[in-house]
Scaffold this motif. Structure first.
Motif, PDB file in Angstrom:
ATOM      1  N   PHE A 257     -38.796  -5.725  -4.939  1.00  0.00           N
ATOM      2  CA  PHE A 257     -39.401  -6.668  -5.883  1.00  0.00           C
ATOM      3  C   PHE A 257     -40.181  -7.702  -5.097  1.00  0.00           C
ATOM      4  O   PHE A 257     -40.102  -7.767  -3.860  1.00  0.00           O
ATOM      5  N   ASP A 258     -40.903  -8.533  -5.829  1.00  0.00           N
ATOM      6  CA  ASP A 258     -41.638  -9.657  -5.252  1.00  0.00           C
ATOM      7  C   ASP A 258     -41.120 -10.959  -5.855  1.00  0.00           C
ATOM      8  O   ASP A 258     -40.585 -10.966  -6.980  1.00  0.00           O
ATOM      9  N   ILE A 259     -41.298 -12.054  -5.105  1.00  0.00           N
ATOM     10  CA  ILE A 259     -40.964 -13.391  -5.602  1.00  0.00           C
ATOM     11  C   ILE A 259     -42.221 -14.239  -5.518  1.00  0.00           C
ATOM     12  O   ILE A 259     -42.770 -14.454  -4.422  1.00  0.00           O
ATOM     13  N   LEU A 260     -42.675 -14.715  -6.661  1.00  0.00           N
ATOM     14  CA  LEU A 260     -43.864 -15.556  -6.734  1.00  0.00           C
ATOM     15  C   LEU A 260     -43.443 -16.985  -7.051  1.00  0.00           C
ATOM     16  O   LEU A 260     -42.648 -17.216  -7.972  1.00  0.00           O
ATOM     17  N   GLU A 261     -43.939 -17.912  -6.289  1.00  0.00           N
ATOM     18  CA  GLU A 261     -43.603 -19.315  -6.527  1.00  0.00           C
ATOM     19  C   GLU A 261     -44.110 -19.762  -7.902  1.00  0.00           C
ATOM     20  O   GLU A 261     -45.259 -19.537  -8.266  1.00  0.00           O
ATOM     21  N   GLY A 262     -43.226 -20.386  -8.660  1.00  0.00           N
ATOM     22  CA  GLY A 262     -43.555 -20.839 -10.002  1.00  0.00           C
ATOM     23  C   GLY A 262     -43.295 -19.815 -11.086  1.00  0.00           C
ATOM     24  O   GLY A 262     -43.334 -20.146 -12.279  1.00  0.00           O
ATOM     25  N   ILE A 263     -43.003 -18.568 -10.688  1.00  0.00           N
ATOM     26  CA  ILE A 263     -42.725 -17.508 -11.667  1.00  0.00           C
ATOM     27  C   ILE A 263     -41.352 -16.904 -11.433  1.00  0.00           C
ATOM     28  O   ILE A 263     -40.569 -16.753 -12.369  1.00  0.00           O
ATOM     29  N   GLY A 264     -41.023 -16.545 -10.221  1.00  0.00           N
ATOM     30  CA  GLY A 264     -39.731 -15.961  -9.919  1.00  0.00           C
ATOM     31  C   GLY A 264     -39.850 -14.495  -9.559  1.00  0.00           C
ATOM     32  O   GLY A 264     -40.837 -14.055  -8.944  1.00  0.00           O
ATOM     33  N   CYS A 265     -38.853 -13.717  -9.940  1.00  0.00           N
ATOM     34  CA  CYS A 265     -38.778 -12.300  -9.583  1.00  0.00           C
ATOM     35  C   CYS A 265     -39.756 -11.495 -10.432  1.00  0.00           C
ATOM     36  O   CYS A 265     -39.818 -11.652 -11.653  1.00  0.00           O
ATOM     37  N   VAL A 266     -40.487 -10.612  -9.774  1.00  0.00           N
ATOM     38  CA  VAL A 266     -41.488  -9.772 -10.445  1.00  0.00           C
ATOM     39  C   VAL A 266     -41.313  -8.345  -9.934  1.00  0.00           C
ATOM     40  O   VAL A 266     -41.136  -8.111  -8.722  1.00  0.00           O
ATOM     41  N   GLU A 267     -41.341  -7.382 -10.876  1.00  0.00           N
ATOM     42  CA  GLU A 267     -41.270  -5.975 -10.479  1.00  0.00           C
ATOM     43  C   GLU A 267     -42.532  -5.596  -9.712  1.00  0.00           C
ATOM     44  O   GLU A 267     -43.613  -6.137  -9.956  1.00  0.00           O
ATOM     45  N   GLU A 268     -42.391  -4.637  -8.804  1.00  0.00           N
ATOM     46  CA  GLU A 268     -43.523  -4.271  -7.944  1.00  0.00           C
ATOM     47  C   GLU A 268     -43.724  -2.766  -7.993  1.00  0.00           C
ATOM     48  O   GLU A 268     -42.810  -1.985  -7.730  1.00  0.00           O
ATOM     49  N   TYR A 269     -44.910  -2.350  -8.374  1.00  0.00           N
ATOM     50  CA  TYR A 269     -45.267  -0.935  -8.366  1.00  0.00           C
ATOM     51  C   TYR A 269     -46.777  -0.840  -8.135  1.00  0.00           C
ATOM     52  O   TYR A 269     -47.550  -1.663  -8.620  1.00  0.00           O
ATOM     53  N   PRO A 270     -47.225   0.118  -7.383  1.00  0.00           N
ATOM     54  CA  PRO A 270     -48.665   0.283  -7.141  1.00  0.00           C
ATOM     55  C   PRO A 270     -49.365   0.818  -8.385  1.00  0.00           C
ATOM     56  O   PRO A 270     -48.733   1.386  -9.285  1.00  0.00           O
ATOM     57  N   ASN A 271     -50.654   0.634  -8.437  1.00  0.00           N
ATOM     58  CA  ASN A 271     -51.460   1.053  -9.586  1.00  0.00           C
ATOM     59  C   ASN A 271     -51.792   2.545  -9.462  1.00  0.00           C
ATOM     60  O   ASN A 271     -52.948   2.950  -9.295  1.00  0.00           O
ATOM     61  N   SER A 272     -50.753   3.361  -9.614  1.00  0.00           N
ATOM     62  CA  SER A 272     -50.900   4.806  -9.463  1.00  0.00           C
ATOM     63  C   SER A 272     -50.879   5.488 -10.826  1.00  0.00           C
ATOM     64  O   SER A 272     -50.525   4.871 -11.848  1.00  0.00           O
TER      65      SER A 272
END
Length: 444
Positions: free
Chosen positions: A142-157
């Motif tokens: 996953f990714d962590i974005l400041e001001g948002i929190g945890c975000v799922e991560e997947y490529p644009n496939s």
């Protein structure tokens, strides 16, 4: 003038918490009515708003990986909730279609149980399936974005389009088909609509149309928004070529931590994050507008407010003013302050015969025993000092007459004057002129 980024974060957090509270208010009523579609809608949207609020607060000004397990749960829940909203709309439209068709109305318990199982399979099964296939197109943890929190991560496939991004379109098409058939059946059998609603004890006329309105709006927005999301991904992010899972899952356990300055430099990512967060809040507010401001909801609000007021010892408005109003008619209440009692005036007059008033024997016809008897039956009602008597409100309320409310008051007889023969002022002779009374002494 653009809003500063810290202020935007606070606004998102406030609206996320507000959306969670508002969407959960009608939960009890839909559980009581066995509206599976609405309960699923509340569960997915309410939980997503709560998770979004917590993530915004925790990662408001940092991108530190405080809770890895929490991020694993919330990112997968984000995947499921985006599909579950469309599935909940499908469940609502499907139920309305069955109600609108007489032949499909559930009568037996087995039919109702079968419908509930089918609704749960659509509203919970499809989102869980979307979560289960997330691994096949996931890039890393996953990714962590400041001001948002945890975000799922997947490529644009193409796997992401096949297993996740395009799912709202077929679900929305099926839901739109049910909605169209429901409207057709309603206009075809509108004369028997009251009978259709009466066959469902937990469904009212207004609630049916609110459900139809919510489902119709979801259908109108689901397909266009899904198409907009696909176009945005295709234009903003290049297609990632699939070279196998060894390449796709390379360094699978890594967590990318991005500050607000870095990730906000990508306009496509900023637009995608804003679209995603505000869509969840909009769905929560839309549901509350349909079911949180209805007449039945206002009735429950009044009952809850009255119950809280009684617990804290605050009297309601009706009891404090002494009047309860329904429209323009006012009725007195039974409270002590508001009770209206009309005083009763009783006048008692002692009348003498018309001939006695002209008699010269008026002063000689009254003896001491008569005076004593009259005083013995004395009561305030017949007192010569006042000709009126104001009855007590308590006596009037109990139905007791003023004469019966007070016991008769008796007074002791006046002391008898001792007779002394040597007294020159009084004798046993009757009151006659001194000129004709023997042995009398004239006092000049």
């Amino acid at each position: 003038m653009s809003v500063p980024w810290p202020v935007q974060v606070d606004i998102i957090a406030a609206f996320s918490l507000l959306g969670f509270i508002l969407v959960c208010i009608p939960l009890y009523w839909h559980l009581e009515a066995w509206n599976v579609g609405c309960v699923l809608y509340i569960f997915w949207i309410g939980t997503q708003c709560l998770f979004q609020f917590i993530n915004t607060i925790v990662w408001r000004n940092n991108a530190i990986n405080w809770a890895p397990v929490w991020c694993d749960i919330t990112t997968r829940f984000n995947i499921g909730s985006s599909i579950a909203v469309c599935c909940a709309s499908l469940v609502i439209n499907r139920r309305l279609y069955h109600i609108a068709n007489i032949s499909a109305v559930s009568v037996t318990k087995a039919d109702k149980r079968r419908n509930i199982i089918t609704d749960l399979a659509i509203g919970m099964g499809i989102p869980i399936l979307s979560i289960a296939v997330y691994w096949f197109y996931q890039g890393h943890r996953f990714d962590i974005l400041e001001g948002i929190g945890c975000v799922e991560e997947y490529p644009n496939s193409f796997l992401a389009y096949l297993l996740y991004i395009t799912w709202p379109i077929p679900i929305g098409l099926v839901s739109a088909t049910y909605c169209t058939l429901t409207l057709r059946a309603f206009f075809k059998r509108r004369r028997d609509f009251s009978t259709l609603v009466a066959s469902n004890s937990n469904l009212t006329f207004n609630r049916y149309f609110r459900l139809m309105g919510l489902a119709a709006i979801e259908v109108l927005f689901t397909i266009p928004l899904a198409i907009y999301n696909i176009v945005q991904n295709l234009t903003a992010i290049p297609i990632y070529p699939f070279k196998g899972y060894a390449d796709l899952h390379y360094w699978f356990s890594r967590v990318d931590q991005k500050s607000a300055v870095s990730w906000r430099a990508d306009p496509g990512l900023v637009a995608g994050m804003n679209f995603k967060r505000w869509t969840v809040i909009g769905c929560a507010l839309l549901f509350f507008l349909f079911f949180g401001l209805a007449e039945e909801a206002r009735k429950h609000y009044r009952l809850a407010l009255s119950s809280v007021a009684k617990r804290v010892g605050i009297s309601t408005l009706e009891k404090s003013t002494g009047f309860s109003s329904t429209g323009s008619n006012f009725k007195p209440t039974t409270s002590g302050f508001g009770r209206i009692t009309i005083p009763t005036f009783v006048q008692r007059t002692t009348r003498r015969g018309s001939m006695d008033s002209f008699s010269d024997r008026l002063s000689t016809n009254i003896s001491i025993s008569d005076v004593i008897d009259e005083k013995a039956t004395y009561s305030p009602v017949g007192s010569s000092g006042s000709s009126t008597y104001i009855a007590s409100p308590v006596d009037t309320e109990k139905g007791v007459s003023p004469q019966e409310s007070l016991p008769p008051v008796s007074f002791p007889p006046p002391p008898q004057r001792a007779y002394r023969p040597e007294s020159p002022t009084r004798s046993e002779a009757p009151d006659v002129p001194a000129s004709v009374r023997p042995n009398s002494i004239d006092m000049v």
